[in-house]
Write a protein that holds these residues in place. Structure first.
Motif, mmCIF file in Angstrom:
data_model
loop_
_atom_site.group_PDB
_atom_site.id
_atom_site.type_symbol
_atom_site.label_atom_id
_atom_site.label_comp_id
_atom_site.label_asym_id
_atom_site.label_seq_id
_atom_site.Cartn_x
_atom_site.Cartn_y
_atom_site.Cartn_z
ATOM 1 N N ILE A 60 10.831 -7.606 -1.693
ATOM 2 C CA ILE A 60 11.872 -7.128 -2.597
ATOM 3 C C ILE A 60 11.278 -6.077 -3.540
ATOM 4 O O ILE A 60 10.333 -6.366 -4.279
ATOM 5 C CB ILE A 60 12.465 -8.297 -3.424
ATOM 6 N N GLY A 61 11.827 -4.872 -3.482
ATOM 7 C CA GLY A 61 11.371 -3.781 -4.363
ATOM 8 C C GLY A 61 12.323 -3.718 -5.551
ATOM 9 O O GLY A 61 13.345 -3.044 -5.515
ATOM 10 N N THR A 62 11.956 -4.430 -6.621
ATOM 11 C CA THR A 62 12.914 -4.541 -7.729
ATOM 12 C C THR A 62 13.092 -3.224 -8.492
ATOM 13 O O THR A 62 14.139 -3.016 -9.105
ATOM 14 C CB THR A 62 12.462 -5.628 -8.726
ATOM 15 N N ASN A 63 12.090 -2.338 -8.462
ATOM 16 C CA ASN A 63 12.244 -1.082 -9.218
ATOM 17 C C ASN A 63 13.477 -0.332 -8.717
ATOM 18 O O ASN A 63 14.307 0.127 -9.493
ATOM 19 C CB ASN A 63 11.012 -0.183 -9.053
ATOM 20 N N ASP A 64 13.561 -0.205 -7.414
ATOM 21 C CA ASP A 64 14.711 0.506 -6.861
ATOM 22 C C ASP A 64 15.946 -0.393 -6.763
ATOM 23 O O ASP A 64 17.064 0.087 -6.946
ATOM 24 C CB ASP A 64 14.363 1.080 -5.484
ATOM 25 N N TYR A 110 0.889 -1.161 0.000
ATOM 26 C CA TYR A 110 0.000 0.000 0.000
ATOM 27 C C TYR A 110 0.925 1.208 0.000
ATOM 28 O O TYR A 110 1.590 1.489 0.991
ATOM 29 C CB TYR A 110 -0.903 -0.065 1.241
ATOM 30 N N ARG A 111 0.980 1.901 -1.161
ATOM 31 C CA ARG A 111 1.877 3.068 -1.286
ATOM 32 C C ARG A 111 1.189 4.279 -0.660
ATOM 33 O O ARG A 111 0.397 4.944 -1.327
ATOM 34 C CB ARG A 111 2.167 3.350 -2.754
ATOM 35 N N THR A 112 1.520 4.591 0.563
ATOM 36 C CA THR A 112 0.757 5.628 1.278
ATOM 37 C C THR A 112 1.130 7.048 0.866
ATOM 38 O O THR A 112 0.500 7.999 1.329
ATOM 39 C CB THR A 112 0.939 5.479 2.796
HETATM 40 C C1 PEP Z 1 10.185 -0.771 -5.786
HETATM 41 O O1 PEP Z 1 11.115 0.016 -5.644
HETATM 42 O O2 PEP Z 1 10.284 -1.847 -6.419
HETATM 43 C C2 PEP Z 1 8.871 -0.472 -5.196
HETATM 44 C C3 PEP Z 1 7.895 -1.339 -5.194
HETATM 45 O O3 PEP Z 1 8.697 0.768 -4.686
HETATM 46 P P1 PEP Z 1 8.407 2.085 -5.570
HETATM 47 O O4 PEP Z 1 8.240 1.682 -6.991
HETATM 48 O O5 PEP Z 1 7.197 2.674 -4.955
HETATM 49 O O6 PEP Z 1 9.659 2.884 -5.341
#
Ligand code: PEP
Ligand code: MG
Length: 582
Positions: A460-464, A302-304
């Protein structure tokens, strides 16, 4: 079949649009040198002030009209342009040129812009180059008013309904306006799929292809183009056969969606019977409808940040709580993973950024948990609300962008303190509410075992993780070709994180874009991932892949791949991946 014009860029959503081209002229305005009579200096200064005020007013109007569901970064971006417009360093030198050199207002502004641009160009840093573009946008904006050629005004009477808008670049502010004008798709010469505009287009369900070089010279206004936002292709001069082909593909996409709907009630089990948890990413409480409709087992992210957008002050504890309760109630008892605030640094550190606005790289700056720990007055109301929400349903708290165990300890201490406070005040909360952390910084993945000792789950936040591991700015289109989830370094970090979780007996999920990409499902299952969180629109496709996967086979193949990770030539590596993912 004939086709005489084609542009290739990067897709940002997965859709196809067909419509007439509307060319959004964003070519820089040409300013001729012009001197003025000394007697007209006060009038010329006033022209500059009027143009400045008009530019500020127009930008504020756009900011006020941003739809509710727009990512917070968009409002921040517009704010940054407003701040530039208010910065004395932008117009004072132009005022001096009018007074002292008798330049016309536009020529004075243009001269000063050229001086600033030259200073930017002497710097290599791509982030700073991005800021130079911001400067150009802002100065063009004022010049447009000075010359009476403000672009949006001249387009006001044009019917843009169903048009494909093509431009060098489209700002988030323009994207908001264009959506309201019901355009069919956007195509730009610049920008990356993770730019502010692309993020906004996705959230507005607007097909967009970015980074199509020379796009404005390929296409003619009014001609029909096809925007294939599945493959990043834009086609013009299409004959009836090609049009029929794409209309057929639109029908196929619709049929495919209908077919996938049949999986909603099917269990999320692999072909060998292993349960795999599929969760949704949520930005706004309203998204619970799509999450339920696509059969998610709850919310994995949940991206607050979205609670903080389009407003002057951050939400207070009660507003946080109300939003969380709406989500909890909307999801009828399934788990809700609430991520604490993950705002970027550039708009938050007023004092610091004012003194070094160009020296900071927001991606590496005071972002997410770093910002929250630095500004506990911002963080505490959210922590209290998340804890209080835990009394009403299965809430999990998740901390973004951890890089050091000391940060984690500081957050855990704060959570404990807030819990004691709530106790004293007689406010209910779940003392066993799971607390997890995002693994999105390579340092955290490399130290994952240390994090598992203190946390109840990892995500795991793969985007970052990809941005930071491969040293490529998510926003910079010049390096987006390097954004590679299959880079061996990324696969290693993912595997290390999953293994650390397993060794310590805590769940590991993935909530970056990689988790919602069907092609990667077999590989991620083979790596041991059993919990995927994604935008609701991807849930059924991912379920289909899970149900078709035999996990023991995939684990063997992935083990093989890792045994030779460093021996493979790139070609062999790609083939090995293909064998697993196909
Ligand atoms: C991510 O970094 O993979 C992630 C889910 O966070 P956000 O895209 O909100 O930075
Ligand atoms: Mg992230």
């Amino acid at each position: 079949m004939t086709l005489s014009c084609c542009g290739l860029g990067v897709a940002t959503t997965r859709a196809i649009a067909i419509g007439p081209v509307f060319m959004l002229d964003r070519n820089p305005l040409r300013i001729a040198p012009r001197s003025i009579d000394p007697a007209t200096v006060p009038g010329e200064l006033q022209r500059l002030e009027d143009a400045l005020a008009a530019a500020q007013g127009a930008l504020r109007t756009v900011r006020d009209q941003i739809p509710h569901a727009t990512p917070v970064k968009v409002a921040e971006f517009i704010d940054s342009h407003l701040l530039m417009l208010e910065d004395a360093a932008l117009v004072d030198p132009a005022r001096a040129l009018i007074r002292e050199r008798l330049f016309s207002a536009e020529w004075a502004l243009e001269q000063h812009r050229m001086t600033l641009v030259k200073a930017f160009e002497d710097i290599e840093d791509p982030y700073l180059r991005g800021r130079r573009d911001d400067l150009d946008h802002v100065v063009q904006h004022i010049l447009g008013f000075l010359l009476g050629e403000r672009i949006p005004d001249s387009e006001e009477d044009t019917d843009l309904n169903g048009c494909v808008v093509i431009a060098h670049d489209i700002s988030p502010a323009d994207t908001v306006v264009l959506r309201q004008r019901r355009v069919a798709a956007l195509v730009t010469e610049y920008g990356s799929p993770l730019s502010h505009t692309a993020i906004l287009a996705r959230s507005l369900n607007l097909p967009m292809v970015v980074g199509v070089r020379k796009v404005t010279s390929y296409f003619r206004p009014g001609e029909t183009v096809v925007v294939d936002d599945e493959s990043g292709v834009v086609l013009a001069d299409v004959d009836a056969d090609i049009l029929a082909h794409y209309r057929q593909r639109i029908r196929v996409l619709d049929e495919r969606r209908a077919h996938l709907r049949r999986l909603v009630r099917e269990p999320s089990l692999s072909a060998d019977g292993t349960p795999v948890s599929l969760l949704g990413n949520l930005e706004l409480p309203e998204d619970t409808v799509a999450i339920r409709a696509n059969g998610a087992a709850g919310v994995g992210l949940y991206r607050t940040e979205f609670l903080y957008m389009n407003r002057d002050r951050p939400p207070d504890e009660e507003e946080h709580l109300a939003a969380y309760l709406e989500v909890i109630r909307g999801l009828e008892g399934t788990p809700v993973t609430i991520r604490t605030l993950d705002l970027g640094a550039d708009k938050q550190v007023d004092g610091d950024s004012a003194t070094c606005p160009l020296a900071c790289n927001p991606a590496l700056g005071l972002r997410a948990i770093r910002l929250c720990l630095k500004q506990p007055e911002l963080f505490r109301p959210q922590l209290r609300a998340i804890l209080r929400a835990s009394a009403f349903g299965p809430v999990r708290l998740m901390i973004p962008m951890l890089s050091h165990i000391r940060e984690l300890d500081a957050v855990l201490a704060l959570i404990e303190q807030v819990g004691r406070e709530l106790d004293r005040e007689g406010l209910a909360f779940d003392p066993h509410m799971p607390v997890g952390g995002m693994i999105e910084v390579p340092a955290a993945a490399l130290s994952a075992p240390a994090f598992t000792h203190r946390l109840d789950f990892l995500s795991i936040g793969t985007n970052d993780l990809i941005q930071y591991t491969l040293a490529i700015d998510r926003m910079d289109d010049t390096v987006s070709y390097l954004y590679d989830p299959l880079h061996p370094a990324i696969l290693r970090l993912i595997r290390m994180t999953i293994e650390a979780g397993r060794a310590h007996g805590i769940p590991v999920s993935m909530c970056g874009e990689m988790a919602g990409t069907p092609r990667y499902v077999p590989l991620l299952l083979g790596l041991g991932l059993r919990e995927f969180s994604m935008q609701p629109g991807s849930l059924l496709e991912i379920k289909e892949r899970v149900r078709g996967s035999h996990i023991p086979h995939l684990e063997r193949a992935t083990g093989e791949l890792f045994a030779h990770l460093d021996d493979h030539e790139p070609e062999q590596f790609a083939q090995a991946i293909e064998r697993i993912c196909s």
